[in-house]
Write a protein that holds these residues in place. Structure first.
Motif, short mmCIF file in Angstrom:
data_model
loop_
_atom_site.label_atom_id
_atom_site.label_comp_id
_atom_site.label_asym_id
_atom_site.label_seq_id
_atom_site.Cartn_x
_atom_site.Cartn_y
_atom_site.Cartn_z
N ALA A 1 34.97 42.43 47.61
CA ALA A 1 34.59 43.84 47.80
C ALA A 1 33.14 44.00 48.26
O ALA A 1 32.60 45.10 48.26
CB ALA A 1 34.81 44.64 46.50
N THR B 1 39.66 45.51 48.88
CA THR B 1 40.00 44.92 47.57
C THR B 1 41.07 45.75 46.87
O THR B 1 41.92 45.20 46.16
CB THR B 1 38.73 44.77 46.72
OG1 THR B 1 37.90 43.79 47.35
CG2 THR B 1 39.04 44.31 45.31
N SER C 1 38.55 38.25 45.94
CA SER C 1 38.53 39.47 46.77
C SER C 1 37.23 40.19 46.45
O SER C 1 37.16 41.04 45.57
CB SER C 1 39.75 40.35 46.46
OG SER C 1 39.83 41.41 47.39
N VAL D 1 34.81 38.42 42.09
CA VAL D 1 34.28 39.58 42.82
C VAL D 1 32.75 39.50 42.88
O VAL D 1 32.13 38.88 42.03
CB VAL D 1 34.73 40.90 42.13
CG1 VAL D 1 34.33 40.93 40.67
CG2 VAL D 1 34.21 42.15 42.85
#
Length: 445
Positions: free
Chosen positions: A421, A334, A419, A349
């Protein structure tokens, strides 16, 4: 010789087929369910199998066991019993490699390994080499060895696959980078995970090559304190080398012994972002070692399509760019994604946290992120770290809601970035399912 295969997925069934072809008495055992298409393959090939259990009498009499990379040996009772009996438990790569004379190029790393693997394969295939693609991607390596069609293979290898090798040595190895990941499988000790990645070079000789990120602290530290016989080929965004790959004056340069120097303007490459420059340097180093012509390499670098779910541009709607980076399952991935954002970003996220330290993203979030959408069952850590940093923070529990909320929060010229993570297993089957649901939701806006 009795071969027992634990796990009836792609690598397990591929190993079973190769084992049967080479005269082993083969048995496949999966503690979960085996997919219908794999069952059919096992039945057609006359291979005995079971699912939903591990029958000890049929397993503990093995001469050798191939364990699927998803089975953790420290937690699996049957694996513990096998090891206690001194029965070798190996990975698919280790089992298959004696049955092929092909050259292998093996690629590992915490991030970037899929892009580097696909790009390396693209460079070699475009040059007309008879090359296969395997490991973590595509068709099982063992299955391809059973058909025995290729002169060389590009293999993406995870640390779990490397844990199961004893004698395997790639002719060319790449370590893209190392950052904390999967630490639950390594007693939460980062050093053990690093050592696991470096198993890729443990059997290499002076005739082999190790290509590595010279900017990576964990890699530099390991190389300072440990030895490999392989010839070292570094790549870097900040340093230059007599032998290696580097960026100089917006141009990528690759120097390999006895080979004509390769140069290419970075802006003519298909891939964008600093991390992709590194992936390109690693893949180009392989292409040069495999004696591919510079013009062919340049052409391939400029037409490469990238990898699905990795900074994949989905659509631009009302001048807002939607990007699918579902493959970012750890903080380091990320970090690269946020670092490559050039516009105000609405960041989606969250998921299953693997011991993440979100503070590493703080400066990028302050600089680039205008709103955070938490998509996970437990978002507490994300909210604690970034709650006071961004103007807007929202929790949702479906991808559809996340995308609709992102559309509301984004203005013209912004980017919506998925994204996570984190791993995806709280709300999705896997990162592909998560990425596909994102793309579907964006297309329905």
């Amino acid at each position: 010789m009795r071969l027992v295969v634990l796990g009836g997925g792609e690598s397990g069934v591929g190993t079973a087929i190769l084992g049967k072809k080479k005269g082993y008495d083969v048995f496949v055992s999966d503690f979960g369910k085996i997919k219908a298409n794999y069952k059919e393959v096992l039945i057609i090939n006359g291979i005995a199998w079971e699912e939903g259990t591990h029958t000890e009498d049929l397993i503990l009499n093995a001469d050798v066991v191939m364990k699927s990379p998803g089975i953790p040996e420290k937690k699996s009772p049957i694996v513990k019993k096998l090891l206690k009996k001194g029965i070798p438990v190996i990975s698919e790569i280790e089992f298959a490699i004696p049955f092929t004379k092909a050259i292998t190029i093996a690629i590992t790393g915490s991030n970037g390994k899929t892009t580097t693997t696909m790009l390396t394969y693209h460079l070699l295939k475009s040059a007309g080499l008879n090359v296969g693609l395997g490991g973590n991607i595509g068709k099982s390596f063992a299955w391809q060895v059973a058909d025995d069609k290729f002169d060389s293979y590009v293999l993406e290898l995870s640390s779990f696959q490397l844990d199961g090798i004893k004698h395997y040595k790639p002719h060319i190895a790449i370590i893209t980078n190392i950052s904390p990941d999967h630490l639950d499988r390594y007693d939460y000790k980062y050093e053990k995970y690093i050592d696991s990645k470096f198993r890729i070079t443990m059997n290499q000789t002076e005739e082999d090559f190790l290509i590595y990120d010279a900017d990576d602290e964990a890699i530099a530290e390991w190389l300072k304190n440990n030895k490999t016989k392989a010839q070292l080929i570094p790549f870097s965004l900040t340093k230059t080398f007599e032998m290696g790959a580097f960026i100089k004056n917006k141009s990528m340069e690759v120097n390999i012994i006895n080979e004509e120097e390769f140069t290419m303007e970075t802006e003519t490459m298909a891939l964008e972002g600093k991390h992709n420059m590194k992936n390109a340097m690693a893949a180009t180093s392989v292409a040069k070692l495999m004696k591919i012509r510079n013009t062919t390499i340049r052409e391939s670098l400029s037409n490469f399509q990238g990898v699905e779910h990795r900074l994949e541009k989905v659509l631009k709607i009302q001048n807002v760019q939607y990007i699918n980076d579902s493959k970012a399952t750890n903080v380091n991935a990320t970090f690269f994604a946020l670092d490559s954002m050039n516009t105000p970003t609405v960041w989606i996220v969250g998921g299953v946290d693997k011991g993440n330290d979100y503070n590493e993203l703080m400066s990028l979030v302050r600089e680039k992120v205008k709103a955070i959408i938490c998509l996970g069952v437990d978002n507490r850590k994300i909210i604690d770290v970034f709650g006071n940093v961004v103007d807007m923070m929202v929790e949702v529990n479906s991808m559809e809601d996340a995308v609709k909320m992102a559309q509301r929060l984004a203005e013209k010229g912004d980017t919506v970035l998925l994204s996570p993570a984190c791993a995806s297993f709280d709300l999705f089957e896997n990162y592909e399912d998560r990425g596909n649901q994102f793309k579907k939701a964006v297309k329905h806006l």
